[in-house]
Design a protein around this motif. Structure first.
Motif, PDB file in Angstrom:
ATOM      1  N   ALA A 175      13.810  -3.775  -7.982  1.00 21.27           N
ATOM      2  CA  ALA A 175      12.622  -2.991  -8.325  1.00 21.27           C
ATOM      3  C   ALA A 175      12.395  -1.862  -7.335  1.00 21.27           C
ATOM      4  O   ALA A 175      12.041  -0.744  -7.718  1.00 21.27           O
ATOM      5  N   LEU A 176      12.618  -2.138  -6.068  1.00 20.48           N
ATOM      6  CA  LEU A 176      12.271  -1.147  -5.059  1.00 20.48           C
ATOM      7  C   LEU A 176      13.102   0.137  -5.160  1.00 20.48           C
ATOM      8  O   LEU A 176      12.543   1.236  -5.169  1.00 20.48           O
ATOM      9  N   PRO A 177      14.462   0.028  -5.282  1.00 20.70           N
ATOM     10  CA  PRO A 177      15.232   1.270  -5.439  1.00 20.70           C
ATOM     11  C   PRO A 177      14.826   2.046  -6.686  1.00 20.70           C
ATOM     12  O   PRO A 177      14.768   3.282  -6.667  1.00 20.70           O
ATOM     13  N   LEU A 178      14.484   1.323  -7.755  1.00 15.76           N
ATOM     14  CA  LEU A 178      14.075   2.019  -8.980  1.00 15.76           C
ATOM     15  C   LEU A 178      12.785   2.797  -8.735  1.00 15.76           C
ATOM     16  O   LEU A 178      12.669   3.978  -9.080  1.00 15.76           O
ATOM     17  N   ALA A 179      11.807   2.121  -8.076  1.00 14.32           N
ATOM     18  CA  ALA A 179      10.543   2.797  -7.791  1.00 14.32           C
ATOM     19  C   ALA A 179      10.779   3.990  -6.881  1.00 14.32           C
ATOM     20  O   ALA A 179      10.180   5.062  -7.058  1.00 14.32           O
ATOM     21  N   ALA A 180      11.661   3.808  -5.897  1.00 13.63           N
ATOM     22  CA  ALA A 180      11.931   4.904  -4.957  1.00 13.63           C
ATOM     23  C   ALA A 180      12.529   6.088  -5.694  1.00 13.63           C
ATOM     24  O   ALA A 180      12.142   7.253  -5.461  1.00 13.63           O
ATOM     25  N   THR A 181      13.459   5.838  -6.606  1.00 16.61           N
ATOM     26  CA  THR A 181      14.066   6.934  -7.350  1.00 16.61           C
ATOM     27  C   THR A 181      13.039   7.627  -8.229  1.00 16.61           C
ATOM     28  O   THR A 181      13.008   8.861  -8.334  1.00 16.61           O
ATOM     29  N   LEU A 182      12.162   6.817  -8.838  1.00 17.68           N
ATOM     30  CA  LEU A 182      11.103   7.376  -9.673  1.00 17.68           C
ATOM     31  C   LEU A 182      10.229   8.321  -8.851  1.00 17.68           C
ATOM     32  O   LEU A 182       9.904   9.448  -9.260  1.00 17.68           O
ATOM     33  N   ALA A 183       9.844   7.852  -7.637  1.00 19.99           N
ATOM     34  CA  ALA A 183       9.028   8.697  -6.765  1.00 19.99           C
ATOM     35  C   ALA A 183       9.786   9.967  -6.419  1.00 19.99           C
ATOM     36  O   ALA A 183       9.193  11.060  -6.334  1.00 19.99           O
TER      37      ALA A 183
ATOM     38  N   ALA B  67       0.844  -1.201   0.000  1.00 20.94           N
ATOM     39  CA  ALA B  67       0.000   0.000   0.000  1.00 20.94           C
ATOM     40  C   ALA B  67       0.875   1.245   0.000  1.00 20.94           C
ATOM     41  O   ALA B  67       0.593   2.225  -0.709  1.00 20.94           O
ATOM     42  N   GLY B  68       1.960   1.216   0.782  1.00 18.94           N
ATOM     43  CA  GLY B  68       2.841   2.373   0.849  1.00 18.94           C
ATOM     44  C   GLY B  68       3.482   2.665  -0.497  1.00 18.94           C
ATOM     45  O   GLY B  68       3.503   3.816  -0.949  1.00 18.94           O
ATOM     46  N   LEU B  69       3.976   1.628  -1.161  1.00 17.56           N
ATOM     47  CA  LEU B  69       4.659   1.840  -2.444  1.00 17.56           C
ATOM     48  C   LEU B  69       3.694   2.399  -3.487  1.00 17.56           C
ATOM     49  O   LEU B  69       4.013   3.359  -4.204  1.00 17.56           O
ATOM     50  N   CYS B  70       2.492   1.800  -3.563  1.00 14.52           N
ATOM     51  CA  CYS B  70       1.501   2.293  -4.529  1.00 14.52           C
ATOM     52  C   CYS B  70       1.191   3.755  -4.262  1.00 14.52           C
ATOM     53  O   CYS B  70       1.134   4.576  -5.195  1.00 14.52           O
ATOM     54  N   SER B  71       0.967   4.104  -2.989  1.00 12.60           N
ATOM     55  CA  SER B  71       0.637   5.493  -2.667  1.00 12.60           C
ATOM     56  C   SER B  71       1.793   6.397  -3.043  1.00 12.60           C
ATOM     57  O   SER B  71       1.599   7.483  -3.603  1.00 12.60           O
ATOM     58  N   LEU B  72       3.000   5.972  -2.708  1.00  7.01           N
ATOM     59  CA  LEU B  72       4.186   6.789  -2.953  1.00  7.01           C
ATOM     60  C   LEU B  72       4.304   7.165  -4.424  1.00  7.01           C
ATOM     61  O   LEU B  72       4.422   8.346  -4.774  1.00  7.01           O
ATOM     62  N   VAL B  73       4.223   6.173  -5.291  1.00 12.01           N
ATOM     63  CA  VAL B  73       4.459   6.423  -6.712  1.00 12.01           C
ATOM     64  C   VAL B  73       3.240   7.064  -7.365  1.00 12.01           C
ATOM     65  O   VAL B  73       3.332   8.079  -8.054  1.00 12.01           O
ATOM     66  N   LEU B  74       2.074   6.469  -7.095  1.00 14.76           N
ATOM     67  CA  LEU B  74       0.857   6.913  -7.756  1.00 14.76           C
ATOM     68  C   LEU B  74       0.509   8.360  -7.376  1.00 14.76           C
ATOM     69  O   LEU B  74       0.220   9.195  -8.244  1.00 14.76           O
ATOM     70  N   ALA B  75       0.530   8.642  -6.066  1.00 13.15           N
ATOM     71  CA  ALA B  75       0.153   9.987  -5.628  1.00 13.15           C
ATOM     72  C   ALA B  75       1.196  10.993  -6.086  1.00 13.15           C
ATOM     73  O   ALA B  75       0.863  12.134  -6.423  1.00 13.15           O
ATOM     74  N   GLY B  76       2.483  10.583  -6.128  1.00 12.40           N
ATOM     75  CA  GLY B  76       3.506  11.491  -6.635  1.00 12.40           C
ATOM     76  C   GLY B  76       3.236  11.843  -8.090  1.00 12.40           C
ATOM     77  O   GLY B  76       3.328  13.001  -8.504  1.00 12.40           O
ATOM     78  N   TYR B  77       2.837  10.838  -8.867  1.00 12.61           N
ATOM     79  CA  TYR B  77       2.512  11.064 -10.274  1.00 12.61           C
ATOM     80  C   TYR B  77       1.324  12.009 -10.410  1.00 12.61           C
ATOM     81  O   TYR B  77       1.358  12.981 -11.157  1.00 12.61           O
ATOM     82  N   LEU B  78       0.270  11.736  -9.617  1.00  9.88           N
ATOM     83  CA  LEU B  78      -0.934  12.556  -9.704  1.00  9.88           C
ATOM     84  C   LEU B  78      -0.668  13.991  -9.246  1.00  9.88           C
ATOM     85  O   LEU B  78      -1.244  14.944  -9.788  1.00  9.88           O
ATOM     86  N   ALA B  79       0.217  14.136  -8.255  1.00 16.27           N
ATOM     87  CA  ALA B  79       0.482  15.472  -7.718  1.00 16.27           C
ATOM     88  C   ALA B  79       1.036  16.395  -8.793  1.00 16.27           C
ATOM     89  O   ALA B  79       0.784  17.596  -8.775  1.00 16.27           O
TER      90      ALA B  79
END
Lengths: 115, 965
Positions: free
Chosen positions: B413-421, B280-292
């Motif tokens: 995958a996780l570091p990549l997603a974190a950097t993307l966020a 849930a945290g990862l989805c929120s992190l990336v998705l909400a960052g994108y939407l913001a």
């Protein structure tokens, strides 16, 4: 005695319930009245039936519980009778007010559609 | 001593909230001073507790409340709770200062500050609760306060809708959490937080662990607006900006992650935890960052970025590593500081320019340089620029993603997603600052922008200063406090870590650099000249639409179920009620059997049987006649009541018989008085009954008959079983020695169970007042207004009782003269009899109820015989005074005992010899019974007279002015 007492409760309750199922508010209030007789008698009967043993202590005979009728249901029913009167009064006034406002004495506050 | 301070922290905000609610609606300064002092005081008390918390570990206050149920009021402050409490109260102080200048003079501020302080109290309650159920209660209270504050401008539809949505989502989550907490307490054997924390192994091994985890996660994720429940937070932005800064970024939404951190030691460490919480945290992190990045509203950007940052914290908590937990706690504090100050900046911009639309705002840095500088620093902290606090916790986050203890693909995958966020975060921060404060000055703004008053900038400036200080010298500013907090959570397992700014050239630093450069590039390429207001790729997925569809579905489903299962018609509802009761009873009787007992029955007396042949016939006659012959029905009901009363005499219940008899009289009079206002109903004018009414009646007869038979059988089954010696022996034996009376029923009523009776006469008084009040506004149906037919015919025949016209005559003339003489003679006699019943009630059948009813009957008899006008021209009864005096007398009898040191309503008796009078027995019970007596008189007369007075209203020329006030 017990069988007559039980049947009396049954007849009172049955008539009361029939009236509670009727459409007019006056019938409903009479039904409540009858049903409360039945319920009061029923609660009173939970102390079992005794004759000549009123729970007023006779100092000459002493306070042996076996000599007297059960006072607890009597105390409960006494207050229930008075509260029953208050409820009847309140319901009567609500009934009158509803009839004044809605123009009908149907329990739903409006006449049912004729089919 | 610390216990005192804990209680103060707990108590102060709620007391302030109460005071704030009662200030006048334009007292903006008084409100702000009050709220400011409360918040500041709370902050100082919390800050002063730090030495004790860091030395002792935990400070506690336990107040037993219902110990038998394991429910205590328990306050518990450890290092983590201390940090959070300080955050809540300190942020509260700043927001109060800010709100003083933000709220417009036309806003009703008492409501605002009152709910703000109530929220603060509730939030402190969540943080400081040492008992899980208590915590959930405060948790729900924060949801309610949030609802009230989002809907503060309740004239706006979006505010109302946002408030409803927030309450639905967080309230439902709170219920789930309640379930989870109950399970936790059940497994651990106690709801005490320490006991639950100690039962870690037990909980994780328990087969219910997945259920506990799911329920707690539901509660925490809804509260912290995490995917897939994140959609409520952007809609909550309809709240005033101080509320958004306080509740919806700094504190309330942190309650979810607070709870996850609090329960981390007992719930974390499993795969399920990793996937649910971390996912849930990862989805929120990336998705909400994108939407913001695509929001047009400044507060919208901040709302989505809040979701994204809360996602970061949730993800850290979900990683099952102690160091990640430390980073999460650190980021909770950092995020609160920079996000609240950004919200304040957004509020200032809105306040000064009249809009928050990124498309319209531009180049404000010329007009508002200080605001621009503060916002820019805070946004830089949010983006993770070095030398600011956001950089530190984000760096720790990046490091954790690399050292994740998981299979390989997840470690990549996780570091990549974190950097993307991180890239998204930089892009939306840059966009927020650049579009609002830089570029050409905007022209068509609603107001000309200018710098706000210094006091409005101060809270924001303090927060930005904190960002910089923590960012530059973290170890000195926050190191100690952070360590106390994490030690409180992890105990002996707390890892060693360093809060230095420079760790050398490491992979996390590389990730930060990539994020900064990538984010700037992304903004420059994609957003600098973008004018579209849509969100690419994700336009179709909108949580609000799903939520709305769900709500519509639930509502229409409930309507459908109501239509199917129930009815609007009372008759049908009653029928269902009786049918279900009958069915249930029949089922029990058939499966268990009911059978008669073996108690020897009393010999049947034919007279008793005859009595009930009559009584039963009366009851049936009521049922038969109640529709068309109301008068007859009332008379028959009286017959049934009389039979009941005689039965009581027969079966050793003289008190009941007396009461039933007198009540019967007043009830009959009452209903007779009401009959006049009912519509005329005549068999001859009624329509012809078809088959369907007849069938319906037959069905009702069958159901009622079956019910009656069932009750009779039930009664007989009980009556033939031996009696149970319950309370009866005690009352019979104790009546004389302890109650000082021979009539056991009366002693029970006025002494042993006096408190019940007190409650009952209060009810009676309330009902009488209600009847009185309802009748003051009574509007009869128009067709009932003219004189009844019978009175008209009497008047035409010349024998109308003239008494109704001439109130001044000595006696009513005409037909009623003789009864009137008798009734007047009867009144003093009836008074004597009623007093006699009252006084002897303690030792013989009688008492206050019976006595009061006898007197009331005598009074109403005067009314019936003489007419209202005649009676009231001579006899002034003030039933309201009687009710008041009765209640007072009963209360005095009770309080007298309390003053003497005994429990409320304990009886006191005095027995002695008086000269001339002789032996005398006085008891406080008599005062109590006198109260009952007076109240019964007052209530009965009030009700009867109020109904009787209605007949005066229809002929106004005959009414008596001033009667019965």
């Amino acid at each position: 005695m017990e069988i007559v007492f039980a049947l009396a409760i049954g007849v009172l309750a049955g008539s009361g319930i029939y009236l509670l199922l009727r459409p007019r508010t006056f019938q409903f209030i009479m039904g409540l009245s009858l049903l409360s007789y039945a319920v009061n008698l029923f609660i009173f009967g939970m102390g079992r039936l005794r004759t000549g043993a009123a729970p007023v202590i006779d100092p000459a005979r002493g306070a042996d519980p076996a000599l007297y009728a059960d006072p607890v249901p009597q105390a409960l029913v006494l207050t229930a009778i008075v509260i029953g009167f208050a409820v009847t009064a309140l319901f009567l006034v609500v009934l009158l007010a509803a009839r004044g406002l809605a123009g009908t004495d149907h329990v739903d506050g409006r006449e049912p559609e004729r089919e | 001593m610390a216990a005192m301070e804990l209680a103060l922290i707990f108590f102060l905000p709620f007391a302030g909230s109460l005071c704030a609610a009662f200030l006048p609606s334009n007292a903006r300064n008084a409100e702000a001073w009050l709220a400011g002092f409360v918040a500041l005081g709370t902050t100082l008390v919390i800050a002063a507790l730090y030495p004790q918390v860091s030395a002792e570990g935990v400070v506690r206050l336990n107040v037993p409340w219902a110990p038998a149920l394991g429910l205590d009021i328990s306050l518990r402050m450890d290092g983590f709770a201390w940090l959070f409490a300080l955050l809540v109260s300190g942020m509260g102080t700043l927001v109060v200062v800010y709100a003083r200048y933000y709220m417009s003079p036309t806003d009703p501020v008492p409501r605002f500050f009152s709910f703000l302080l109530a929220f603060m109290g509730a939030m402190l309650g969540v943080v400081l609760s040492g008992h899980l159920i208590q915590m959930v209660m405060f948790w729900e209270m924060t949801s309610l306060a949030s609802f009230m504050l989002i809907a503060y401008w309740h004239h706006r539809a979006d505010a109302r809708r946002g408030a409803r949505m927030a309450l639905t989502v967080t309230g439902a989550g709170g219920l789930a959490l309640f379930g989870g907490v109950l399970l936790l307490g059940h497994i651990a054997g106690s709801y005490d937080l320490d006991a639950v924390l100690a039962a870690s192994a037990q909980i994780q091994a328990h087969p219910w662990y997945p259920a506990v985890l799911a329920l707690v996660a539901l509660g925490a994720l809804t509260k912290s607006a995490q995917f897939p429940f994140h959609f409520w937070l952007p809609h909550a932005m309809a709240a005033p900006t101080p509320v958004s800064a306080y509740l919806h970024s700094a504190t309330m939404v942190k309650a979810g992650v607070f709870l996850l951190a609090r329960l981390w030691p007992i719930l974390a460490g499993t795969d399920a935890w990793f996937w649910i919480i971390g996912g849930a945290g990862l989805c929120s992190l990336v998705l909400a960052g994108y939407l913001a990045m695509f929001q047009q509203d400044m507060k919208g950007v901040l709302a989505y970025s809040t979701i994204s940052h809360l996602g970061l914290i949730t993800l850290l908590l979900g990683m099952n590593s102690e160091l990640a937990l430390v980073a999460a706690v650190f980021h909770i504090a950092n995020h609160a500081t920079f996000k609240a100050s950004l919200f304040m900046a957004a509020g200032i911009v809105d306040h000064e320019t009249g809009t928050r639309d990124l498309g319209r705002l531009s180049g404000l840095s010329r007009a508002m340089p200080i605001t621009a500088a503060l916002a820019a620093v805070a946004a830089a902290a949010m983006a993770g620029v070095p030398l600011l606090n956001g950089f530190l916790s984000k760096e720790m986050f990046f490091a954790e993603t690399i050292f994740l203890d998981r299979p390989d693909w997840q470690r990549i995958a996780l570091p990549l997603a974190a950097t993307l966020a991180g890239v998204f975060s930089v892009a939306y921060s840059l966009r927020l600052i650049h579009q609002v404060f830089f570029g050409p000055p905007a022209r068509d703004l609603p107001h000309v922008p200018q710098e706000p008053t210094r006091w409005m900038l101060l809270p924001s400036a303090l927060l930005v200063a904190a960002c910089v200080l923590v960012g530059v010298i973290p170890e000195h500013v926050i190191g100690d406090y952070l360590r106390t907090a994490t030690d409180a959570l992890l105990g002996a397992d707390a890892p060693a870590y360093s809060l230095a700014v420079w760790h050398g050239f490491t992979t996390p630093l590389l990730m930060s650099v990539v994020a900064l450069c990538g984010g700037s590039l992304l903004y420059a390429v994609a957003f600098a000249r973008r004018r579209a207001t849509t969100v690419p790729l994700l336009e179709a997925i909108d949580g609000r639409r799903i939520f709305d569809a769900l709500m519509t579905g639930v509502t229409s489903g409930a309507e459908w179920a109501m239509r199917r299962l129930s009815s609007h018609r009372l008759q049908m509802q009653m029928m269902l009620l009786f049918a279900v009761a009958l069915g249930g009873a029949a089922l029990l009787a058939l499966s268990g059997g009911i059978g008669w007992g073996t108690r020897p029955t009393l010999p049947l007396d034919p007279a008793f049987a005859l009595l009930w042949v009559i009584g039963g016939t009366c009851a049936l006659a009521v049922a038969w006649q109640a529709k068309y012959h109301r008068l007859a029905a009332v008379a028959f009901a009286g017959g049934a009541g009389l039979a009941t009363s005689l039965t009581f005499v027969w079966l050793s219940a003289p008190d009941l018989a007396l009461t039933q008899l007198t009540v019967e009289v007043v009830t009959t009079v009452l209903i007779l008085l009401g009959l006049r206002w009912l519509p005329r109903r005549d068999e001859r004018i009624a329509g012809r009954g078809g088959t369907s009414p007849r069938l319906r009646r037959l069905r009702d007869v069958l159901v009622a008959g079956a019910c009656g038979l069932g009750i009779a059988a039930l009664a007989y089954a009980v009556l033939t079983r031996p009696g149970v010696d319950g309370l009866a022996p005690f009352f019979v034996q104790a009546s004389l020695p302890q109650g000082g009376g021979l009539n056991v029923v009366n002693v029970i009523l006025v002494d042993f169970r006096g408190f019940d009776t007190f409650g009952e006469i209060t009810v009676l008084g309330i009902v009488a007042l209600t009847v009185f009040a309802l009748l003051r506004r009574f509007r009869p149906a128009p067709e009932s207004m003219p004189l009844p037919r019978q009175q008209r015919e009497q008047a035409a025949a010349g024998d109308a009782p003239p008494s109704r016209v001439h109130g001044g005559e000595l006696l009513p003339a005409g037909l009623m003269m003789l009864p009137a003489v008798l009734a007047r003679l009867l009144l003093p006699l009836a008074m004597l009899v009623s007093l006699f019943f009252l006084l002897r009630g303690h030792n013989a059948p009688g008492g206050g109820f019976v006595g009061g009813l006898v007197l009331a009957t005598a009074v109403i008899l005067q009314y019936m015989v003489g007419g209202t006008a005649w009676v009231e021209s001579r006899l002034r009864i003030h039933p309201l005074y009687w009710i008041a005096a009765g209640l007072l007398a009963a209360a005095v009898a009770g309080i007298g005992a309390a003053l003497a040191g005994a429990p409320f309503l304990t009886s006191k008796a005095w027995h002695g010899e008086l000269p001339w009078i002789g032996e005398l027995h006085l008891s406080s019970v008599l005062v109590f019974d006198l109260g009952v007596y007076m109240l019964v008189v007052g209530a009965t007369v009030l009700m009867l007279v109020a109904i009787a007075h209605q007949s005066l209203r229809s002929h106004p020329h005959k009414s008596v002015p001033g009667a019965l006030r």
